[in-house]
Design a protein around this motif. Structure first.
Motif, mmCIF file in Angstrom:
data_model
loop_
_atom_site.group_PDB
_atom_site.id
_atom_site.type_symbol
_atom_site.label_atom_id
_atom_site.label_comp_id
_atom_site.label_asym_id
_atom_site.label_seq_id
_atom_site.Cartn_x
_atom_site.Cartn_y
_atom_site.Cartn_z
ATOM 1 N N GLY C 265 0.699 -1.285 -0.104
ATOM 2 C CA GLY C 265 0.042 0.013 -0.075
ATOM 3 C C GLY C 265 0.813 1.303 -0.028
ATOM 4 O O GLY C 265 2.190 1.297 0.311
ATOM 5 N N THR C 266 0.194 2.386 -0.434
ATOM 6 C CA THR C 266 1.127 3.476 -0.577
ATOM 7 C C THR C 266 1.473 4.089 0.748
ATOM 8 O O THR C 266 2.399 4.928 0.772
ATOM 9 N N GLY C 267 0.932 3.926 1.777
ATOM 10 C CA GLY C 267 1.074 4.099 3.042
ATOM 11 C C GLY C 267 2.407 3.934 3.487
ATOM 12 O O GLY C 267 3.150 4.714 4.361
ATOM 13 N N ASP C 268 2.897 2.570 2.949
ATOM 14 C CA ASP C 268 4.043 2.253 3.404
ATOM 15 C C ASP C 268 5.540 2.633 2.608
ATOM 16 O O ASP C 268 6.683 2.451 3.006
ATOM 17 N N PHE C 269 5.202 3.374 1.517
ATOM 18 C CA PHE C 269 6.091 3.899 0.645
ATOM 19 C C PHE C 269 6.984 5.068 1.386
ATOM 20 O O PHE C 269 6.599 5.628 2.277
ATOM 21 N N GLN C 270 8.286 4.915 0.979
ATOM 22 C CA GLN C 270 9.137 5.665 1.573
ATOM 23 C C GLN C 270 9.756 6.499 0.513
ATOM 24 O O GLN C 270 9.783 5.954 -0.651
ATOM 25 N N TRP C 271 10.375 7.592 0.704
ATOM 26 C CA TRP C 271 10.858 8.621 -0.344
ATOM 27 C C TRP C 271 11.940 7.845 -1.111
ATOM 28 O O TRP C 271 11.912 7.981 -2.621
ATOM 29 N N TRP C 272 12.732 7.214 -0.599
ATOM 30 C CA TRP C 272 13.755 6.730 -1.334
ATOM 31 C C TRP C 272 13.523 5.540 -2.370
ATOM 32 O O TRP C 272 14.142 5.079 -3.331
ATOM 33 N N TRP C 273 12.160 4.849 -2.178
ATOM 34 C CA TRP C 273 11.705 3.840 -2.826
ATOM 35 C C TRP C 273 11.587 4.336 -4.409
ATOM 36 O O TRP C 273 12.077 3.712 -5.388
ATOM 37 N N GLY C 274 10.797 5.454 -4.103
ATOM 38 C CA GLY C 274 10.558 6.005 -5.649
ATOM 39 C C GLY C 274 11.958 6.416 -6.379
ATOM 40 O O GLY C 274 11.999 6.203 -7.564
ATOM 41 N N ALA C 275 12.687 7.106 -5.571
ATOM 42 C CA ALA C 275 14.068 7.712 -5.991
ATOM 43 C C ALA C 275 14.685 6.454 -6.821
ATOM 44 O O ALA C 275 15.337 6.456 -7.770
ATOM 45 N N LEU C 276 14.721 5.407 -6.068
ATOM 46 C CA LEU C 276 15.556 4.043 -6.547
ATOM 47 C C LEU C 276 14.877 3.644 -7.767
ATOM 48 O O LEU C 276 15.507 3.294 -8.718
ATOM 49 N N VAL C 277 13.592 3.553 -7.710
ATOM 50 C CA VAL C 277 12.795 2.834 -8.875
ATOM 51 C C VAL C 277 13.195 3.883 -10.012
ATOM 52 O O VAL C 277 13.530 3.609 -11.200
ATOM 53 N N LEU C 322 6.818 8.201 -5.852
ATOM 54 C CA LEU C 322 7.139 9.511 -5.245
ATOM 55 C C LEU C 322 6.065 10.478 -4.962
ATOM 56 O O LEU C 322 5.818 10.936 -3.736
ATOM 57 N N LEU C 323 5.330 10.660 -6.031
ATOM 58 C CA LEU C 323 4.360 11.589 -5.970
ATOM 59 C C LEU C 323 3.152 11.072 -4.783
ATOM 60 O O LEU C 323 2.640 11.852 -4.208
ATOM 61 N N ALA C 324 3.277 9.652 -4.685
ATOM 62 C CA ALA C 324 1.978 8.930 -3.803
ATOM 63 C C ALA C 324 2.485 9.228 -2.229
ATOM 64 O O ALA C 324 1.915 9.686 -1.399
ATOM 65 N N HIS C 325 4.020 9.302 -2.198
ATOM 66 C CA HIS C 325 4.666 9.380 -0.923
ATOM 67 C C HIS C 325 4.400 10.925 -0.380
ATOM 68 O O HIS C 325 4.197 10.831 0.830
ATOM 69 N N PHE C 326 4.602 11.785 -1.249
ATOM 70 C CA PHE C 326 4.542 13.011 -1.034
ATOM 71 C C PHE C 326 2.969 13.573 -0.869
ATOM 72 O O PHE C 326 2.912 14.893 -0.838
ATOM 73 N N GLY C 327 2.088 12.778 -0.911
ATOM 74 C CA GLY C 327 0.709 13.214 -0.863
ATOM 75 C C GLY C 327 0.133 13.766 -2.190
ATOM 76 O O GLY C 327 -0.569 15.113 -2.017
ATOM 77 N N HIS C 328 0.463 13.300 -3.172
ATOM 78 C CA HIS C 328 0.042 14.066 -4.509
ATOM 79 C C HIS C 328 -1.071 12.729 -5.494
ATOM 80 O O HIS C 328 -0.516 12.470 -6.310
ATOM 81 N N PRO C 329 -2.055 12.442 -4.770
ATOM 82 C CA PRO C 329 -2.570 11.200 -5.421
ATOM 83 C C PRO C 329 -2.919 11.463 -6.847
ATOM 84 O O PRO C 329 -2.818 10.347 -7.705
ATOM 85 N N MET C 330 -3.364 12.561 -7.063
ATOM 86 C CA MET C 330 -3.640 12.818 -8.503
ATOM 87 C C MET C 330 -2.682 12.645 -9.547
ATOM 88 O O MET C 330 -2.706 11.807 -10.568
ATOM 89 N N LEU C 331 -1.479 13.164 -9.267
ATOM 90 C CA LEU C 331 -0.501 13.124 -10.207
ATOM 91 C C LEU C 331 0.108 11.549 -9.911
ATOM 92 O O LEU C 331 0.702 11.127 -11.022
ATOM 93 N N ALA C 332 0.197 10.949 -8.641
ATOM 94 C CA ALA C 332 0.489 9.764 -8.464
ATOM 95 C C ALA C 332 -0.528 8.778 -9.664
ATOM 96 O O ALA C 332 0.114 7.904 -10.459
ATOM 97 N N ALA C 333 -1.633 9.043 -9.705
ATOM 98 C CA ALA C 333 -2.410 8.233 -10.511
ATOM 99 C C ALA C 333 -1.997 8.415 -12.154
ATOM 100 O O ALA C 333 -1.891 7.718 -12.781
ATOM 101 N N LEU C 334 -1.581 9.835 -12.199
ATOM 102 C CA LEU C 334 -1.224 10.015 -13.856
ATOM 103 C C LEU C 334 0.049 9.159 -14.021
ATOM 104 O O LEU C 334 0.171 8.501 -15.139
ATOM 105 N N GLY C 335 0.993 9.096 -13.166
ATOM 106 C CA GLY C 335 2.224 8.552 -13.298
ATOM 107 C C GLY C 335 1.806 6.992 -13.609
ATOM 108 O O GLY C 335 2.380 6.467 -14.282
ATOM 109 N N LEU C 336 1.030 6.419 -12.725
ATOM 110 C CA LEU C 336 0.536 4.885 -12.787
ATOM 111 C C LEU C 336 0.103 4.810 -14.246
ATOM 112 O O LEU C 336 0.133 3.682 -14.701
ATOM 113 N N VAL C 337 -0.812 5.753 -14.575
ATOM 114 C CA VAL C 337 -1.543 5.358 -15.796
ATOM 115 C C VAL C 337 -0.521 5.653 -16.963
ATOM 116 O O VAL C 337 -0.801 4.698 -17.826
ATOM 117 N N ALA C 338 0.250 6.537 -16.937
ATOM 118 C CA ALA C 338 1.312 6.470 -17.763
ATOM 119 C C ALA C 338 1.929 5.407 -18.214
ATOM 120 O O ALA C 338 2.388 4.747 -19.125
#
Lengths: 225, 315, 670
Positions: C265-277, C322-338
């Motif tokens: 779940g997105t609640g467990d994300f840490q910032w460096w996960w997104g950076a690593l990916v 990254l966006l999900a971790h920093f609380g931007h669900p809409m943009l996170a959704a956009l990234g996932l859709v992309a």
């Protein structure tokens, strides 16, 4: 001039300062390195003058004048003379290829941005934004010293570091006390003169201005002994 | 005047003025070099001549070779009609944002390179290889400067970006200056001007763009040459739009459009004159110094990004 | 039970039937027809199941199969449905293509057994709802694809490739198992529903993320874990390569999304996960395309491009994290859709490219681009369809690759400032790398299409090539049409993809996507960015048609003549730019990365100025193999040698080892 315009001008000069530091790293020819170095000196003078105007600090006008004369004119002229007289090779010889250096330089800039960020928040001066850039310029000057073969480019790197420190001084404290500054300025001048003399000496002794050659020579001597 | 009619005027204008712009540059260059030059209308005369001539094509040229001029021309024209030149909000400007615009030009380039490979001469392949390589290296710098611009406008739509610049109070933005320098450098590279490529050279070993179109003749060649001219004017307009849109009109009334037209011509002419001065005073770069030039553009645009964060947001 | 899951299970059973069919059908013709027909049916069912699942929603089911105390849990949710759709939409054309491609094959049995099993494995992974079922089908997928890679096992090359593949697939399996073990420890159950509900400490969440990341990353071919990919894809039969590259890598992406987004779940994300990916994605994209540029084996080149495209998908996923971790669900959704959009796009165009490469291989008998050329005249259909795929993968409008890369760019551009300086810089930097990768991909596909299909034939086989049969043409035409449709009408397709972020991020793009009708794609709102592929296409068709019509008055024919070539009359096929010379500028510019080994030999027997013959050879090896795989291999051998003498001790020593192990275990665990 309004305070915001001065602020913007200082920021603009800071950006140009960063640009000149990168340009120094990117140049291929010795003379263009020198031109950029002179440009950096002029930029420093202009920054000091603007900050002086903005803070009504009269001592800073003197600093500005000194920067103009010493860093913008005298030192470049001296170095140019040295280059002419020594017939130094026109090409700058880098140790690392240029794109790689640029990437490292970007990384270094990012790093200084990263470490300065918390400090900036505590400052209230109008010039605080330029701290990160001044730090970056110091590191870039060092990078220049590391990645160049010729002693003369290393000296320019050293002087660029000094420029950046001067810039940081304006940025962090609205300039150092005048006495200190004059002292430093003369130190730098003397250093440059001594460097100049050294170049001639080094050349006559080793037939080269490459730092690695001197090293090799020393090692060679050790072997002889 | 409706905005649709301004849209059509604008597209036709870009199309018709493109040869004039090319002629303007060569005239400026001629004057700077103490020559009389052939006049501003010369590119038009060249095009007319080429359109009248017969097309000669190699025996084994495929349909790729035959249709490439049309694809290149229409893709470039499509891109040109998306860029607002006079009116801020034209009907087609929403069709493609800056990124899509760049991609349309990339489509044209892709087919041009394929056409270069189609005949199977060494020149064509050489041109294709170099053009694609250098344009690929230009891409990150292009995107980075777009990125810097979109940071303050929060948009990649040209209309929004222009409106943002028009509406924000005058201020010195170091980041924009960096982005502009990078963008100009990239525009020079993309259009194959000095110091990257010389549009007037036919010396085999140095040419890039010309090498790909060596086998073309007649109306096909005319279309390709015309597309190249439109592309140059398109980039000039883009730079003017993004960095100095002052004078562009938001309403489609006659006076507004007339003023915008006048200012646009002055600004573009100024930009082209600067280009002519640079082309006169500079020599072409050695081929393998081009990557360094392009990575320089990338570094500058990245500095723009950093200075945006360091100097403009930090406050 | 709803329709979607029944259809999905029907698709699985169709694959199972197809796997069993060769036991009854002995004739190659019957085997081939059975395989194609059943797999096509399975693909069609999977497609419909996917679309139904996305529109109607799915269902969970417990099947009375598997272990007595642990029945199989299957579930078709939005994520599973989407990947069902991906699998189906490539499986259908590949199955049709196989009917023609396998025509000359006489020993089909192993292929006819393992190809359906492979498909079954992938479908099973997507449907599974507990870790045990997941791993079961995962291994089925890995092992059966091993047999497909070694289908032509009489070649040493194929056996070697198969070995590397099996080794790395099992390493990946082990890591994924480890990730599930961590999640099991938190949940106390193998069921995914329990894992979703369980809370997990940040440390163990990171451990599970890393294990899953490396495990699925190995299977997806993320740099530097990609070693198996450029070996295995070229040697497999082309229809299998299409499936492996088009879908199997995507199943790994599916697994990664399932574990990270869904189970943790997105609640467990840490910032460096997104950076690593993001970093892994950028480096994969660049390395993949740079390596691809230096290949002259057509299928190997395509394999490297798979690495690049996986990188692009990961850039989208990293941004989303990254966006999900920093609380931007809409943009996170956009990234996932992309990322998901690029997933299905890549499945389609890469499948098409591998099928096209298969068609060329079928007709010329070689994969070496240096002996091709001019095939557009002899294989016009293949050439045209291949060109569609080239345009799509090069991210050029109006095809589908552009839409997904454009969405990824939009995500990066719209990302607000997050965290410290590192994050501030890494987002635009990865966007710039994406731009570079996209442009280099265009360069590479100019090379591919130019060298293979344009110019003159470089060899006899290329000069005598022939067009493939209708089955193969249809098989290639279907993904080509999909490429165009997905490029033209993203607005109609994105709402389907949007179900996945609705499930995983509880955010939806539906409002902004629909705001301006089917013509305009506006990911955030119209002021931010917009793109209209239909208008671009229609505008280009109208303008192009107009130009063509104006310039083509009757009687103005084109005169054909010999080529001009600056007036040089002696030009032959060997003077053309070939694959190696095309990429020479890049080899020189990136010499520091490539480290090419060049060999130049000039023979001058008559005079020092007269060269009799010039021999030039260049080899660009994979850096990862040279600096990572070989040292590990050497180290393993070294350690093995150290332990060698232990093997020679007698039975007593072995007993003693067992005894000591038992003592140790007793001491530790009691």
């Amino acid at each position: 001039m309004s305070a915001t315009l001065i602020q913007q001008l200082v920021d603009g000069f800071a950006a140009l300062m960063l640009l000149t530091s990168f340009a120094l790293l990117a140049q291929h020819r010795m003379l263009s390195v020198l031109h950029w170095f002179a440009g950096q000196g002029l930029l420093l003078a202009a920054t000091a003058a603007i900050v002086a105007y903005g803070t009504d600090n009269e001592e800073l006008y003197i600093s500005a004048l000194m920067a103009l004369l010493l860093k913008g004119m005298l030192l470049p002229w001296l170095l140019r003379r040295v280059i002419r007289q020594l017939h130094v090779h026109r090409e700058v010889e880098p140790l690392m290829n240029s794109s790689m250096t640029m990437l490292v330089a970007l990384g270094v800039t990012l790093f200084s941005f990263h470490i300065i960020q918390p400090i900036e928040k505590t400052s209230l001066l109008m010039t605080r934004d330029s701290m990160a850039i001044a730090t970056a310029c110091v590191l870039l000057g060092m990078l220049m010293m590391i990645t160049r073969k010729k002693a003369i480019t290393q000296v320019i790197g050293f002087l660029a570091v000094e420029n950046a420190l001067f810039f940081a001084a304006i940025g962090a404290t609205n300039g150092m006390p005048l006495v200190v500054e004059i002292g430093i300025a003369f130190d730098v001048l003397i250093a440059a003169l001594i460097f100049g003399l050294f170049f001639f000496q080094i050349r006559t002794t080793f037939d080269s201005l490459e730092v690695d050659t001197m090293n090799a020579h020393l090692i060679h001597k050790d072997d002889d002994e | 005047m409706s905005s649709a009619s301004v849209q059509i005027i604008q597209a036709v204008m870009l199309l018709l003025f493109a040869p004039l712009a090319a002629g303007f540059i060569s005239t400026c260059k001629a004057r700077l070099q103490n020559r009389r030059g052939a006049g501003v209308l010369q590119p038009w005369r060249n095009l007319r001549k080429l359109f009248k001539k017969e097309v000669v094509m190699a025996h084994h040229a495929s349909w790729v070779f035959r249709f490439t001029p049309y694809i290149v021309f229409t893709a470039t024209l499509m891109a040109a009609s998306v860029v607002p030149a006079l009116l801020v909000d034209t009907p087609l400007s929403l069709t493609a944002d800056v990124i899509a615009l760049v991609a349309l030009l990339a489509l044209a380039r892709f087919f041009l390179a394929l056409a270069g490979m189609d005949i199977g001469t060494a020149f064509g392949g050489m041109g294709a290889s170099r053009e694609m390589t250098f344009s690929a290296l230009a891409e990150p710098a292009m995107l980075m400067s777009i990125f810097v611009l979109s940071l303050s406008a929060h948009s990649t739509n040209l209309t929004t970006m222009i409106t943002h610049t028009l509406n924000s109070p005058f201020a010195l933005h170091p980041s924009l200056a960096f982005a502009m320098v990078a963008m100009v450098m990239i525009a020079v590279a993309e259009n194959g001007r000095i110091p990257i490529d010389n549009p007037t050279t036919h010396l085999e070993l140095t040419m890039i763009h010309e090498a790909m179109i060596l086998e073309y003749s007649g109306r096909h060649l005319a279309l390709l040459e015309w597309a190249a001219m439109v592309k140059l004017l398109l980039f000039s307009t883009l730079i003017v739009d993004l960095f100095m849109p002052w004078g562009m009109t938001a309403q489609a009334d006659l006076t507004g459009v007339a003023i915008a037209l006048g200012l646009w011509m002055v600004k573009v002419a100024g930009l082209l004159f600067v280009l002519a001065v640079f082309e006169t005073s500079m020599a072409k770069l050695r081929l393998f110094e081009v990557p360094e030039y392009l990575s320089g553009a990338f570094v500058i645009s990245f500095l723009g990004l950093l200075s945006y964060y360091m100097l403009e947001v930090g406050a | 039970m709803n329709t979607a899951i029944i259809l999905a299970l029907a698709s699985c059973s169709m694959a199972l039937v197809a796997a069993l069919a060769p036991l009854f059908l002995r004739q190659p013709v019957a085997q081939r027809t059975g395989l194609s027909l059943l797999l096509a049916a399975s693909g069609l069912l999977a497609m419909i199941a996917g679309i139904c699942g996305l529109i109607l929603g799915g269902d969970a089911l417990i099947l009375p199969l598997g272990l007595p105390w642990m029945p199989m849990h299957v579930r078709l949710d939005a994520l599973g449905s989407f990947f069902c759709l991906v699998i189906g939409s490539l499986l259908l054309p590949v199955a049709i293509y196989s009917q023609g491609y396998l025509r000359d094959e006489t020993r089909l049995t192993s292929l006819a057994i393992f190809m359906p099993l492979f498909v079954l494995g992938m479908l099973g992974v997507v449907l599974s709802d507990d870790a045990f079922t997941f791993m079961l089908f995962w291994e089925l997928m890995s092992v059966s694809s091993y047999f497909l890679v070694t289908f032509k096992h009489e070649n040493l090359e194929n056996r070697k490739a198969g070995f590397i593949y099996l080794l790395m697939a099992h390493m990946a399996g082990l890591l994924i198992l480890g990730s599930f073990a961590v999640l099991y420890a938190a949940a106390g159950s193998f069921e995914f529903s329990a894992m979703r509900d369980a809370t997990i400490s940040p440390f163990w969440a990171s451990a599970a993320f890393l294990l899953a990341g490396f495990g699925f990353g190995t299977k997806a071919g993320v740099v530097p874990l990609h070693g198996w990919l450029p070996e295995a894809h070229p040697v497999a039969p082309s229809n299998v390569s299409a499936l492996m590259s088009g879908i199997m890598l995507k199943v790994a992406i599916f697994g990664f999304i399932r574990v990270c987004w869904d189970l943790m779940g997105t609640g467990d994300f840490q910032w460096w996960w997104g950076a690593l990916v993001l970093a892994a994605g950028s480096s994969s994209a660049i390395t993949g395309v740079l390596m691809a540029l230096q290949q002259h084996d057509l299928k190997r080149l395509l394999a490297y491009h798979s690495i690049e495209n996986i990188g692009i998908i990961l850039i989208g996923l990293g941004l989303s994290m990254l966006l999900a971790h920093f609380g931007h669900p809409m943009l996170a959704a956009l990234g996932l859709v992309a990322a998901l959009y690029h997933t299905i796009n890549h499945a389609l165009f890469k499948g098409l490219l591998f099928m096209g490469a298969g068609a060329v291989l079928h007709s010329t008998g070689t994969r070496d681009m240096e002996s091709m050329g001019g095939l557009i005249h002899r294989m016009p259909w293949t050439a045209a369809l291949f060109l569609v795929a080239c345009l799509s993968i090069s991210a050029l409008p109006p095809f589908n690759g552009f839409v997904s890369e454009w969405l990824t760019f939009q995500t990066a551009l719209m990302a607000p400032q997050m965290g410290g300086a590192l994050l501030t810089a890494i987002v635009p930097f990865s966007a710039a790398m994406l731009a570079l990768a996209g442009a280099l991909a265009a360069t590479c596909f100019v090379k591919v299409f130019g060298v293979v299909f344009l110019g003159h034939a470089r060899s006899e086989v290329a000069a005598s090539a022939h067009e493939v049969d209708n089955w193969m043409k249809v098989g290639m035409a279907i993904p080509a049409v999909f490429c165009l449709l997905l490029g033209l009408l993203p607005v109609l397709f994105i709402p389907l993809v949007d179900r996945v972020p609705q499930l995983l991020l509880h955010a939806s793009l539906a409002d902004s996507i629909h705001a301006h009708g089917w013509l305009w794609l506006t990911p955030i709102d119209v002021a931010h960015s917009s793109y209209s592929a239909p208008i671009v296409l229609i505008g280009m068709l109208v303008l192009g048609g107009l130009a063509f019509w104006l310039l083509h008055p009757k009687g103005r024919t084109i005169r054909r003549s010999v080529m001009w070539s600056c007036g040089n009359p002696h030009v032959n096929a060997r003077m053309q730019y070939n694959a190696t010379s095309f990429s020479q500028p890049l080899r020189r510019i990136f010499a520091g990365i490539y480290r090419p080994e060049e060999e130049l030999r000039i023979e001058r027997s008559r005079h020092k100025l007269l060269a009799d013959s010039v021999h030039y050879a260049v080899h660009v090896g994979d850096m990862a193999v040279q600096y990572l795989y070989q040292p590990i291999g050497k180290l393993t051998l070294y350690v093995a040698k150290l332990l060698q003498h232990e093997h020679q001790r007698g039975i007593h020593a072995y007993l003693a080892y067992t005894f000591i192990t038992i003592l140790f275990l007793l001491a530790v665990y009691i």
